[in-house]
Design a protein around this motif. Structure first.
Motif, short mmCIF file in Angstrom:
data_model
loop_
_atom_site.label_atom_id
_atom_site.label_comp_id
_atom_site.label_asym_id
_atom_site.label_seq_id
_atom_site.Cartn_x
_atom_site.Cartn_y
_atom_site.Cartn_z
N ALA A 177 -1.40 2.50 6.15
CA ALA A 177 -0.42 1.44 6.32
C ALA A 177 0.44 1.32 5.06
CB ALA A 177 -1.12 0.11 6.60
N ASP A 178 1.61 0.70 5.23
CA ASP A 178 2.48 0.40 4.10
C ASP A 178 2.11 -0.94 3.47
OD1 ASP A 178 3.86 2.75 4.40
OD2 ASP A 178 5.55 1.85 5.46
N PHE A 179 1.64 -1.89 4.31
CA PHE A 179 1.29 -3.23 3.84
C PHE A 179 0.03 -3.72 4.53
CE2 PHE A 179 5.93 -2.94 3.59
CZ PHE A 179 6.15 -3.28 2.27
N MET A 180 -0.73 -4.54 3.81
CA MET A 180 -1.83 -5.27 4.40
C MET A 180 -1.58 -6.75 4.10
SD MET A 180 -5.94 -5.22 3.80
CE MET A 180 -6.25 -3.87 4.91
N ILE A 181 -1.64 -7.56 5.12
CA ILE A 181 -1.44 -8.99 4.96
C ILE A 181 -2.75 -9.68 5.30
CG2 ILE A 181 -0.17 -11.02 5.77
CD1 ILE A 181 2.17 -9.10 6.43
N LEU A 231 0.81 -1.22 0.00
CA LEU A 231 0.00 0.00 0.00
C LEU A 231 0.84 1.28 0.00
CD1 LEU A 231 -2.63 -1.05 2.70
CD2 LEU A 231 -2.92 -1.08 0.21
N ARG A 232 2.17 1.12 -0.05
CA ARG A 232 3.03 2.30 -0.02
C ARG A 232 2.69 3.22 -1.19
NH1 ARG A 232 8.55 -0.92 0.47
NH2 ARG A 232 7.37 -2.09 -1.07
N GLY A 233 2.49 4.50 -0.86
CA GLY A 233 2.15 5.49 -1.87
C GLY A 233 0.68 5.50 -2.25
#
Length: 113
Positions: free
Chosen positions: A54-58, A47-49
């Protein structure tokens, strides 16, 4: 890539690593825990940018409520070793659990839910 110095107040200071850990490192730790725990349908979304949350979703699934809660507990335990206290929601019932690990959000669920 952001770096965070995290402190978990529930850990005695002598057991706290007090290290700086990036969102990419957090993501790798979580993926390793889920992979070794045999989580199913493991998917990581960068999700960066694209998002300020958040930067990541797992996302991952498991066969039972007990397994979902177990995944969440293992993730929290492993990140606590790195000085991170992770917030969670949904562990009471175990059909789904969401973990907030700073810039990594983890959603665990049973597929039928």
């Amino acid at each position: 890539m952001k770096g965070y110095k995290t402190l978990a107040t529930s850990i005695p200071p002598e057991n706290l690593h007090n290290e700086i850990i990036s969102s990419t490192e957090i993501k790798k730790i979580i993926e390793a825990v889920l992979d070794s725990s045999k989580a199913e349908d493991l998917e990581t979304i960068d999700l960066r940018g694209q998002s300020s949350i958040a930067d990541f979703m797992i996302i991952a699934s498991g066969q039972s409520s007990r397994q979902i809660v177990g995944f969440a507990g293992k993730i929290q335990e492993k990140l606590l070793e790195h000085g991170m206290k992770v917030r969670s929601e949904g562990a009471g019932q175990g059909d789904w659990v969401v973990l907030d690990a700073i810039d990594v959000i983890v959603h665990l669920f049973r597929p039928e839910v």
